[in-house]
Scaffold this active site. Structure first.
Site, PDB file in Angstrom:
ATOM      1  N   ARG A  90     -23.413  -6.855 -61.430  1.00  0.00           N
ATOM      2  CA  ARG A  90     -22.952  -5.957 -62.476  1.00  0.00           C
ATOM      3  C   ARG A  90     -23.971  -4.833 -62.673  1.00  0.00           C
ATOM      4  O   ARG A  90     -25.165  -5.034 -62.504  1.00  0.00           O
ATOM      5  CB  ARG A  90     -22.784  -6.714 -63.801  1.00  0.00           C
ATOM      6  CG  ARG A  90     -21.511  -7.560 -63.868  1.00  0.00           C
ATOM      7  CD  ARG A  90     -21.365  -8.247 -65.214  1.00  0.00           C
ATOM      8  NE  ARG A  90     -22.327  -9.315 -65.376  1.00  0.00           N
ATOM      9  CZ  ARG A  90     -23.417  -9.251 -66.106  1.00  0.00           C
ATOM     10  NH1 ARG A  90     -23.690  -8.159 -66.794  1.00  0.00           N
ATOM     11  NH2 ARG A  90     -24.242 -10.266 -66.178  1.00  0.00           N
ATOM     12  N   TYR A 237     -17.636  -5.438 -56.687  1.00  0.00           N
ATOM     13  CA  TYR A 237     -18.301  -6.696 -57.013  1.00  0.00           C
ATOM     14  C   TYR A 237     -17.858  -7.294 -58.361  1.00  0.00           C
ATOM     15  O   TYR A 237     -17.878  -6.610 -59.390  1.00  0.00           O
ATOM     16  CB  TYR A 237     -19.833  -6.506 -57.039  1.00  0.00           C
ATOM     17  CG  TYR A 237     -20.475  -7.846 -57.151  1.00  0.00           C
ATOM     18  CD1 TYR A 237     -20.626  -8.641 -56.023  1.00  0.00           C
ATOM     19  CD2 TYR A 237     -20.820  -8.373 -58.378  1.00  0.00           C
ATOM     20  CE1 TYR A 237     -21.126  -9.918 -56.135  1.00  0.00           C
ATOM     21  CE2 TYR A 237     -21.318  -9.649 -58.487  1.00  0.00           C
ATOM     22  CZ  TYR A 237     -21.471 -10.418 -57.355  1.00  0.00           C
ATOM     23  OH  TYR A 237     -21.944 -11.687 -57.465  1.00  0.00           O
ATOM     24  N   GLY A 238     -17.534  -8.556 -58.359  1.00  0.00           N
ATOM     25  CA  GLY A 238     -17.281  -9.411 -59.529  1.00  0.00           C
ATOM     26  C   GLY A 238     -17.059  -8.723 -60.856  1.00  0.00           C
ATOM     27  O   GLY A 238     -16.006  -8.137 -61.112  1.00  0.00           O
ATOM     28  N   LYS A 246     -15.148  -9.732 -67.547  1.00  0.00           N
ATOM     29  CA  LYS A 246     -16.052  -9.172 -68.552  1.00  0.00           C
ATOM     30  C   LYS A 246     -15.409  -8.004 -69.301  1.00  0.00           C
ATOM     31  O   LYS A 246     -15.570  -7.847 -70.508  1.00  0.00           O
ATOM     32  CB  LYS A 246     -17.354  -8.712 -67.892  1.00  0.00           C
ATOM     33  CG  LYS A 246     -18.051  -9.799 -67.078  1.00  0.00           C
ATOM     34  CD  LYS A 246     -18.426 -10.990 -67.912  1.00  0.00           C
ATOM     35  CE  LYS A 246     -19.134 -12.041 -67.061  1.00  0.00           C
ATOM     36  NZ  LYS A 246     -19.547 -13.192 -67.868  1.00  0.00           N
ATOM     37  N   HIS A 266     -18.925 -15.084 -74.959  1.00  0.00           N
ATOM     38  CA  HIS A 266     -19.463 -15.438 -73.638  1.00  0.00           C
ATOM     39  C   HIS A 266     -19.901 -16.905 -73.675  1.00  0.00           C
ATOM     40  O   HIS A 266     -21.088 -17.202 -73.721  1.00  0.00           O
ATOM     41  CB  HIS A 266     -20.643 -14.507 -73.347  1.00  0.00           C
ATOM     42  CG  HIS A 266     -21.126 -14.538 -71.933  1.00  0.00           C
ATOM     43  ND1 HIS A 266     -22.415 -14.188 -71.582  1.00  0.00           N
ATOM     44  CD2 HIS A 266     -20.507 -14.857 -70.773  1.00  0.00           C
ATOM     45  CE1 HIS A 266     -22.557 -14.295 -70.274  1.00  0.00           C
ATOM     46  NE2 HIS A 266     -21.428 -14.697 -69.766  1.00  0.00           N
ATOM     47  N   SER A 288     -25.969 -14.910 -68.612  1.00  0.00           N
ATOM     48  CA  SER A 288     -25.557 -15.102 -67.219  1.00  0.00           C
ATOM     49  C   SER A 288     -26.657 -15.822 -66.440  1.00  0.00           C
ATOM     50  O   SER A 288     -27.838 -15.543 -66.616  1.00  0.00           O
ATOM     51  CB  SER A 288     -25.297 -13.747 -66.566  1.00  0.00           C
ATOM     52  OG  SER A 288     -24.337 -13.037 -67.311  1.00  0.00           O
ATOM     53  N   CYS A 290     -27.774 -18.887 -66.587  1.00  0.00           N
ATOM     54  CA  CYS A 290     -28.627 -19.815 -67.347  1.00  0.00           C
ATOM     55  C   CYS A 290     -28.016 -21.212 -67.416  1.00  0.00           C
ATOM     56  O   CYS A 290     -28.429 -22.027 -68.240  1.00  0.00           O
ATOM     57  CB  CYS A 290     -28.864 -19.298 -68.754  1.00  0.00           C
ATOM     58  SG  CYS A 290     -29.973 -17.883 -68.821  1.00  0.00           S
ATOM     59  N   GLY A 291     -27.005 -21.489 -66.599  1.00  0.00           N
ATOM     60  CA  GLY A 291     -26.508 -22.864 -66.523  1.00  0.00           C
ATOM     61  C   GLY A 291     -25.250 -23.162 -67.315  1.00  0.00           C
ATOM     62  O   GLY A 291     -24.975 -24.330 -67.593  1.00  0.00           O
ATOM     63  N   LYS A 292     -24.443 -22.144 -67.654  1.00  0.00           N
ATOM     64  CA  LYS A 292     -23.179 -22.442 -68.338  1.00  0.00           C
ATOM     65  C   LYS A 292     -22.281 -23.293 -67.455  1.00  0.00           C
ATOM     66  O   LYS A 292     -21.683 -24.257 -67.903  1.00  0.00           O
ATOM     67  CB  LYS A 292     -22.448 -21.153 -68.725  1.00  0.00           C
ATOM     68  CG  LYS A 292     -22.982 -20.497 -69.986  1.00  0.00           C
ATOM     69  CD  LYS A 292     -22.023 -19.477 -70.598  1.00  0.00           C
ATOM     70  CE  LYS A 292     -21.656 -18.330 -69.678  1.00  0.00           C
ATOM     71  NZ  LYS A 292     -22.816 -17.559 -69.210  1.00  0.00           N
ATOM     72  N   THR A 293     -22.197 -22.932 -66.160  1.00  0.00           N
ATOM     73  CA  THR A 293     -21.308 -23.681 -65.261  1.00  0.00           C
ATOM     74  C   THR A 293     -21.798 -25.126 -65.113  1.00  0.00           C
ATOM     75  O   THR A 293     -20.990 -26.052 -65.074  1.00  0.00           O
ATOM     76  CB  THR A 293     -21.214 -22.963 -63.903  1.00  0.00           C
ATOM     77  OG1 THR A 293     -20.804 -21.612 -64.139  1.00  0.00           O
ATOM     78  CG2 THR A 293     -20.200 -23.635 -62.981  1.00  0.00           C
ATOM     79  N   ASP A 313     -17.250 -19.827 -68.786  1.00  0.00           N
ATOM     80  CA  ASP A 313     -17.837 -18.499 -68.999  1.00  0.00           C
ATOM     81  C   ASP A 313     -17.355 -17.791 -70.262  1.00  0.00           C
ATOM     82  O   ASP A 313     -18.133 -17.096 -70.890  1.00  0.00           O
ATOM     83  CB  ASP A 313     -17.559 -17.613 -67.777  1.00  0.00           C
ATOM     84  CG  ASP A 313     -18.423 -16.356 -67.739  1.00  0.00           C
ATOM     85  OD1 ASP A 313     -19.628 -16.448 -68.036  1.00  0.00           O
ATOM     86  OD2 ASP A 313     -17.888 -15.283 -67.415  1.00  0.00           O
ATOM     87  N   ASN A 405     -27.666 -13.532 -56.510  1.00  0.00           N
ATOM     88  CA  ASN A 405     -26.464 -13.445 -57.350  1.00  0.00           C
ATOM     89  C   ASN A 405     -25.189 -13.703 -56.538  1.00  0.00           C
ATOM     90  O   ASN A 405     -24.110 -13.258 -56.900  1.00  0.00           O
ATOM     91  CB  ASN A 405     -26.387 -12.074 -58.032  1.00  0.00           C
ATOM     92  CG  ASN A 405     -25.311 -12.017 -59.111  1.00  0.00           C
ATOM     93  OD1 ASN A 405     -25.128 -12.972 -59.867  1.00  0.00           O
ATOM     94  ND2 ASN A 405     -24.583 -10.914 -59.168  1.00  0.00           N
ATOM     95  N   ARG A 407     -21.966 -15.768 -55.087  1.00  0.00           N
ATOM     96  CA  ARG A 407     -20.985 -16.456 -55.938  1.00  0.00           C
ATOM     97  C   ARG A 407     -19.973 -17.280 -55.158  1.00  0.00           C
ATOM     98  O   ARG A 407     -19.700 -17.000 -54.000  1.00  0.00           O
ATOM     99  CB  ARG A 407     -20.209 -15.402 -56.743  1.00  0.00           C
ATOM    100  CG  ARG A 407     -21.057 -14.487 -57.604  1.00  0.00           C
ATOM    101  CD  ARG A 407     -21.418 -15.121 -58.907  1.00  0.00           C
ATOM    102  NE  ARG A 407     -22.323 -14.285 -59.698  1.00  0.00           N
ATOM    103  CZ  ARG A 407     -22.339 -14.269 -61.033  1.00  0.00           C
ATOM    104  NH1 ARG A 407     -21.508 -15.010 -61.721  1.00  0.00           N
ATOM    105  NH2 ARG A 407     -23.203 -13.507 -61.672  1.00  0.00           N
TER     106      ARG A 407
HETATM  107  C1  PEP Z   1     -20.736 -10.866 -62.673  1.00  0.00           C
HETATM  108  O1  PEP Z   1     -21.926 -10.618 -62.663  1.00  0.00           O
HETATM  109  O2  PEP Z   1     -19.963 -10.373 -61.870  1.00  0.00           O
HETATM  110  C2  PEP Z   1     -20.289 -11.773 -63.707  1.00  0.00           C
HETATM  111  C3  PEP Z   1     -19.065 -12.198 -63.720  1.00  0.00           C
HETATM  112  O3  PEP Z   1     -21.212 -12.072 -64.656  1.00  0.00           O
HETATM  113  P1  PEP Z   1     -21.737 -13.487 -65.093  1.00  0.00           P
HETATM  114  O4  PEP Z   1     -22.919 -13.773 -64.281  1.00  0.00           O
HETATM  115  O5  PEP Z   1     -22.056 -13.355 -66.547  1.00  0.00           O
HETATM  116  O6  PEP Z   1     -20.636 -14.488 -64.901  1.00  0.00           O
HETATM  117 MN    MN Z   2     -20.885 -14.765 -67.623  1.00  0.00          MN
HETATM  118 NA    NA Z   3     -23.501 -10.216 -61.543  1.00  0.00          NA
END
Ligand code: PEP
Ligand code: MN
Ligand code: NA
Length: 625
Positions: A90, A237-238, A246, A266, A288, A290-293, A313, A405, A407
């Site tokens: 991002r 990208y994401g 987001k 979030h 982002s 920090c271990g949410k998943t 998320d 980063n 994914r």
């Molecule tokens: C991203 O960076 O594309 C994203 C979805 O952010 P996050 O890491 O907060 O999930």
């Molecule tokens: Mn996130």
């Molecule tokens: Na990102």
């Protein structure tokens, strides 16, 4: 006429193999948005996504032909995408909230020499200019995908609909995993009903690579909360391109939520069943990476506990008149998780979720057709790895196999511990909210706020080490209030007031208790004091006993309640962690912490800080003195 022709034309790779789901069949308001977008971007043809399997096959075929993805032969229906190395995260510095009045979008710092760090604002005139400089003809020679999508179960009372147009088939394929896409959404979108307009192009630049077109120098992500529009240019990208995530679910979502009286956050959502069979749901907001998943898919180290995942998320929280509690839905349908560090030990449920129907981005590629990243189990003897830049992986320092980063994108339904109510349209009742971050020093493993207002200060004061999820460098401790710093759709001062208003706006309400957790405290040698991962259940267990108002397990400190000695269940944990160190609340540290929170709030938010938050801060300082 050129426009008309392109609207009628079905891309060669779809015609005549998909059924006739065309612009003509769309509700008039959606059709108008598509026509305007075609007029501006001039794609060669248009494909309206119906969401079918057959359609997905054809999109995947196109991505393979374009060399954007390769098939991963080791897994079923899974692919590896490698981006332009300049388009990997991002881009917060190029993300703007565009409103008539600047102070609606971002707080006004106390004096002009202070740069605001709570979002970027752009005027609506400058937005027009930015669009004019980038979008005309930007889709020439490309197909425009029209993606009708629902955030939340289609037709649910808490769900919202969006339509994204994009020239990226990668985005089309990933949106199909991350949201609910296609015909049911259109059927549900009544003539004249509201939807979020999301215009996206990867753009074009002189030096772009054909397999991942983008325009990094001119990337821009624009939000118009006053008319529910998102405009994103230059990145595939994401978080920059999957606009349901987001941009919609958090930035536009938080402004809709403010207007309608609910919260877009979030946060992960999990259900926890105790050994007695008592089930409660909690939300947790961590920045982002920090271990949410990991927390969302926790495998309990304590016997008898069961954790089930609702989301990893984003949470939309709304008052439920029947239970008089806040209920949460996960507006997404998939996981877009950070790959490095994920393995069969740290997160077996994430690993299981990505064994099929997944898209991996910027990870290493193994010679047996699989993926590999830093922290994953060693590949078998004789297997070689190609890194995310396409070079042989040597293990040399500074040359990781996977971008930090990188994914995985996987359907939530594939998670072995997905909660039976994860698609409940009224959401699940929330008993506790956790805030947290990466804090090597001073911040205890867990503490509980004294009440909701104090909890709002705890959220506002959140800080964490910077991670690779955005363009920030190094391990600097950054303020990240409510883990929303990059995702606020409106002035953070007003956001705090909106949180405070939850106490009174609905009449009788049983608000969640608010906690702060820190799995990342280190000892003097820089070693983590707490094992984390599955052992975090021990902290959740204490939290749930507090939700049941067990007063025998707390000790009051100036910053909140911490577990009384011996009240955390540490059975079977070896070595036993140093709980004294983990739970200590060093006064000098906290005096400085309170000062830096005060400085931040007063410098950055100034007159928009609600009086209750300043009172809470004053009370904290008094308790510390
Ligand atoms: C991203 O960076 O594309 C994203 C979805 O952010 P996050 O890491 O907060 O999930
Ligand atoms: Mn996130
Ligand atoms: Na990102």
């Amino acid at each position: 006429n050129v426009v008309k022709a392109s609207l009628k034309k079905k891309p060669d790779y779809f015609a005549p193999r998909t059924r006739n789901f065309t612009v003509k069949n769309l509700p008039a308001s959606v059709r108008a948005f598509v026509e305007e977008s075609v007029e501006l971007c001039r794609p060669s043809d248009v494909h309206v996504m119906d969401g079918s399997e057959r359609e997905n096959k054809l999109i995947i075929e196109k991505l393979i032909n374009d060399k954007t993805i390769v098939k991963l032969t080791k897994y079923k229906n899974s692919y590896l995408a490698l981006t332009d190395p300049r388009d990997v995260a991002r881009v917060e510095s190029r993300t703007f909230i565009c409103t008539t009045n600047k102070s609606d979008a971002i707080p006004t710092p106390a004096n002009p020499s202070i740069k605001g760090s709570l979002g970027n604002w752009m005027s609506l005139q400058d937005l027009e200019k930015a669009v004019d400089e980038r979008f005309p003809n930007c889709m020439q020679g490309r197909t425009m995908f029209v993606i009708p999508f629902s955030m939340g179960p289609v037709g649910g009372p808490m769900s919202k609909i969006g339509v994204q147009v994009t020239d990226s088939p990668y985005v089309a394929a990933a949106m199909r995993i991350m949201t609910r896409v296609g015909e049911p959404v259109i059927e549900n979108l009544q003539e004249g009903a509201d939807f979020v307009k999301a215009l996206h192009s990867v753009g074009r630049s002189p030096n772009m690579i054909p397999s991942w077109p983008c325009d990094p120098e001119r990337t821009i992500i624009l939000h118009k909360p006053e008319c529910n529009e998102i405009i994103s240019y230059g990145s595939g990208y994401g978080g920059n391109s999957l606009l349901g995530k987001k941009c919609f679910a958090l930035r536009i979502g938080s402004t809709i939520a403010k207007r309608e009286g609910w919260l877009a956050e979030h946060m992960l959502i999990v259900g926890i069943t105790s050994p007695h069979g008592d089930k409660k749901y909690i939300c947790a907001a961590f920045p982002s990476a920090c271990g949410k998943t990991n927390l969302a898919m926790l495998e309990s180290a304590l016997p008898g506990y069961k954790v089930e995942c609702v989301g990893d998320d984003i949470a939309w929280l709304k008052y439920n008149a029947k239970t008089k509690m806040l209920h949460a839905i996960n507006p997404e349908a998939g996981f877009f998780g950070v790959a490095p560090g994920t393995n069969w030990k740290t997160n077996p449920n994430a690993m299981a979720s990505m064994q099929e129907n997944s898209i991996f981005t910027n990870v290493g590629h193994t010679s047996d057709g699989g993926v590999w990243w830093e922290g994953m189990e060693k590949p078998a003897e004789g297997i070689t790895i190609t890194d995310w830049l396409g070079k042989p992986y040597t293990g040399k320092a500074g040359h990781p196999a996977a971008h930090p980063n990188s994914r995985f994108t996987s359907p939530a339904s594939q998670c072995p511990i997905i909660d039976p109510l994860w698609e409940a349209s009224e959401g699940v009742p929330i008993s506790a909210i956790l805030f947290g971050g990466r804090r090597p020093e001073g911040v205890p493993l867990v503490y509980e706020s004294f009440d909701w207002e104090h909890g709002v200060l705890v959220g506002a004061g959140m800080r964490s080490e910077a991670t690779a999820a955005a363009e920030h460098r190094g391990k600097e401790i950054m303020h990240d209030p409510f883990a929303m710093r990059p995702f606020f759709g409106y002035n953070f001062g007003h956001y705090m007031s909106h949180w405070l208003s939850q106490q009174t706006r609905h009449g009788e309400i049983k608000l969640p208790k608010i906690f702060h957790v820190n799995w990342f405290r280190k000892d003097a040698d820089g070693k983590f004091l707490w094992p984390g991962f599955g052992d975090n259940i021990r902290v959740l267990d204490w939290i749930l006993r507090r939700v049941d108002n067990d007063c025998s397990i707390i000790e009051a400190t100036p910053i909140g309640y911490v577990p009384k000695e011996g009240s955390l269940n540490l059975e079977g944990l070896s070595p036993q962690p140093d709980m004294k160190k983990l739970l200590s609340v060093p006064k000098d540290f906290w005096k400085k912490e309170a000062e830096s929170i005060e400085k931040y709030l007063k410098e950055q938010i100034d007159k928009d800080v609600p009086a209750q938050v300043l009172n809470q801060l004053q009370a904290l300082k008094e308790r510390l003195s």
